[in-house]
Design a protein around this motif. Sequence first.
Motif, PDB file in Angstrom:
ATOM      1  N   VAL A 169     100.064  91.400  68.772  1.00 53.58           N
ATOM      2  CA  VAL A 169     100.420  91.494  67.441  1.00 53.58           C
ATOM      3  C   VAL A 169      98.772  91.528  66.841  1.00 53.58           C
ATOM      4  N   MET A 170      97.989  90.683  67.210  1.00 54.49           N
ATOM      5  CA  MET A 170      96.612  90.509  66.923  1.00 54.49           C
ATOM      6  C   MET A 170      95.670  91.476  67.191  1.00 54.49           C
ATOM      7  N   GLU A 171      95.789  91.962  68.520  1.00 57.33           N
ATOM      8  CA  GLU A 171      95.126  92.842  69.248  1.00 57.33           C
ATOM      9  C   GLU A 171      95.492  94.467  69.191  1.00 57.33           C
ATOM     10  N   HIS A 172      96.761  94.712  68.719  1.00 60.45           N
ATOM     11  CA  HIS A 172      97.322  95.839  68.587  1.00 60.45           C
ATOM     12  C   HIS A 172      97.501  96.568  70.086  1.00 60.45           C
ATOM     13  N   CYS A 173      98.223  95.732  70.944  1.00 61.94           N
ATOM     14  CA  CYS A 173      98.319  96.069  72.251  1.00 61.94           C
ATOM     15  C   CYS A 173      99.712  96.144  72.332  1.00 61.94           C
ATOM     16  N   HIS A 174     100.350  96.436  73.682  1.00 61.83           N
ATOM     17  CA  HIS A 174     101.608  96.406  73.988  1.00 61.83           C
ATOM     18  C   HIS A 174     101.901  95.741  75.065  1.00 61.83           C
ATOM     19  N   SER A 175     102.695  94.761  75.085  1.00 61.38           N
ATOM     20  CA  SER A 175     103.044  93.770  76.127  1.00 61.38           C
ATOM     21  C   SER A 175     104.577  93.744  76.712  1.00 61.38           C
ATOM     22  N   ASN A 176     104.818  94.064  77.544  1.00 61.72           N
ATOM     23  CA  ASN A 176     106.330  93.527  77.981  1.00 61.72           C
ATOM     24  C   ASN A 176     106.500  92.211  78.981  1.00 61.72           C
ATOM     25  N   ILE A 177     105.489  91.477  78.880  1.00 59.55           N
ATOM     26  CA  ILE A 177     105.210  90.119  79.359  1.00 59.55           C
ATOM     27  C   ILE A 177     106.161  89.015  78.495  1.00 59.55           C
ATOM     28  N   SER A 178     107.102  88.423  79.202  1.00 59.75           N
ATOM     29  CA  SER A 178     107.865  87.375  78.320  1.00 59.75           C
ATOM     30  C   SER A 178     107.689  86.157  78.832  1.00 59.75           C
ATOM     31  N   TYR A 179     106.355  85.945  79.209  1.00 61.81           N
ATOM     32  CA  TYR A 179     105.853  84.254  79.466  1.00 61.81           C
ATOM     33  C   TYR A 179     104.719  83.695  79.404  1.00 61.81           C
ATOM     34  N   TRP A 180     104.196  82.642  79.191  1.00 61.17           N
ATOM     35  CA  TRP A 180     102.982  82.180  78.774  1.00 61.17           C
ATOM     36  C   TRP A 180     101.799  82.696  80.064  1.00 61.17           C
ATOM     37  N   ALA A 181     101.003  83.162  79.584  1.00 65.33           N
ATOM     38  CA  ALA A 181     100.091  83.636  80.505  1.00 65.33           C
ATOM     39  C   ALA A 181      98.704  83.014  80.421  1.00 65.33           C
ATOM     40  N   ILE A 182      97.822  82.870  81.514  1.00 66.92           N
ATOM     41  CA  ILE A 182      96.787  82.331  81.217  1.00 66.92           C
ATOM     42  C   ILE A 182      95.820  83.235  80.375  1.00 66.92           C
ATOM     43  N   HIS A 183      94.791  82.419  79.513  1.00 70.20           N
ATOM     44  CA  HIS A 183      93.869  83.079  78.863  1.00 70.20           C
ATOM     45  C   HIS A 183      92.506  82.821  79.625  1.00 70.20           C
ATOM     46  N   GLY A 184      92.460  81.646  79.695  1.00 73.16           N
ATOM     47  CA  GLY A 184      91.330  81.031  80.454  1.00 73.16           C
ATOM     48  C   GLY A 184      91.038  79.665  80.865  1.00 73.16           C
ATOM     49  N   LEU A 185      90.098  79.477  81.563  1.00 73.30           N
ATOM     50  CA  LEU A 185      89.882  77.971  81.980  1.00 73.30           C
ATOM     51  C   LEU A 185      88.385  77.726  81.452  1.00 73.30           C
ATOM     52  N   TRP A 186      88.353  76.910  80.454  1.00 72.78           N
ATOM     53  CA  TRP A 186      86.951  76.843  79.821  1.00 72.78           C
ATOM     54  C   TRP A 186      86.336  75.223  79.694  1.00 72.78           C
ATOM     55  N   PRO A 187      85.276  75.268  80.406  1.00 70.07           N
ATOM     56  CA  PRO A 187      84.600  73.963  80.195  1.00 70.07           C
ATOM     57  C   PRO A 187      84.187  73.792  78.744  1.00 70.07           C
TER      58      PRO A 187
END
Length: 239
Positions: free
Chosen positions: A47-65
Motif C-alpha cells: 500500500v505504501m510502496e505501490h507494489c503488488h504482492s500476493n503473499i499472505s504471510y508475515w515476511a522478513i524485512h530485516g535483521l538490524w543491530p
Amino acid sequence: MYLSDMKLGPPLLLCLAAALSSAFVISPPHMWTKLILTHHWPNTFCVMEHCHSNISYWAIHGLWPDKGTFCNSSWQFNSSLIEDLLPDMEKSWPNLLKPLTTFFWNQEWRKHGTCAAKAESLSSQHKYFSKALELYHKLDLNGILRKFNITPSEKYYAFSQIEGVIENFYGVKPKIQCIPPSKNADAQILGQIEICFNPDFTLLDCEKHGYWDNHLAVDKASEFHVCDHNIPVYYPPLS
Ligand SMILES: *[C@@H]1O[C@H](CO)[C@@H](O)[C@H](O)[C@H]1NC(C)=O
Ligand SMILES: *[C@@H]1O[C@H](CO)[C@@H](O)[C@H](O)[C@H]1NC(C)=O
Ligand SMILES: *[C@@H]1O[C@H](CO)[C@@H](O)[C@H](O)[C@H]1NC(C)=O
C-alpha cells in the motif's frame, strides 16, 4: 596481581589499562547490544510502496543491530555465498519491490549486515542470513498469530488484542508499527512487527536499550509509526 606488588605510578596505570581493555573485549563501545528481527505484512508494505504482492504471510524485512548502518562499504553482497539459503530466502525474505532479484538482500546486507557482522556469531554473509532465517522460523510469528485467532480481517482489532497475543506468547515486548489513519479513515493499518534479541539470541523487550531506535527509522518503511494504542487496527487481507 596483588596490591602489595603494586607501586604507585606506571604499574597501577598499566593495571588499569589492562582492566579497561579486557572490559572492551567483552563489550566494545561500538558494538551493538540488541538485534531487531523486523517482519512486515506484504500487503501493507505494498500500500505504501505501490507494489503488488500476493503473499499472505508475515515476511522478513530485516535483521538490524541497534548500532550503526553501512559499517563496511567494501564488503559486497554476493549471493553465491548463500546459495543453499536461496529457496528459503525467496519465500521468507521476498523482495517485494523487485521480485526474484537480490536487490533487497544486497541493500539489507550493506546497511545492516555489515554492522551485525562485528559480532563473531554473525561475521559472514552466510552466518547473517542463515541466523535471520533461523530466528524467523523459530519465532513462527505467522503460526502464533493464527493460533490465537489474529488473522487478516475486514473487521478491526483493538491494538491491545494483537500486542497481547505477542507479548504473552513470547514473554517480551514487541514493537508494532502501523500506517497512521488517513484523513477520513477510522483505523490504522498494521504493517510491521519487530521482535528483539540479546547478542546471545535470547529474547529481549524491544524498548530496552532503545535509544538508537529513532535512527533506524530511516529505512524504506519510513512511513510506519509505532501503532497508537487507542486507534482500531486494520489487518488487511490479501485483496
Ligand atoms: C505469486 O506471484 C508469483 C509471481 O507473480 C507467482 O510465481 C506465485 O505462484 C504466486 N503465488 C501465489 C500463491 O499465487
Ligand atoms: C571490510 O570488509 C572487507 C571485505 O570482506 C574485509 O576484508 C575487511 O576486513 C572489513 N573491514 C572491517 C573494518 O571489518
Ligand atoms: C562470490 O563468491 C564466490 C564464491 O566464494 C566467488 O567465486 C566469486 O568470485 C564472488 N563474486 C564476487 C563478485 O565477488
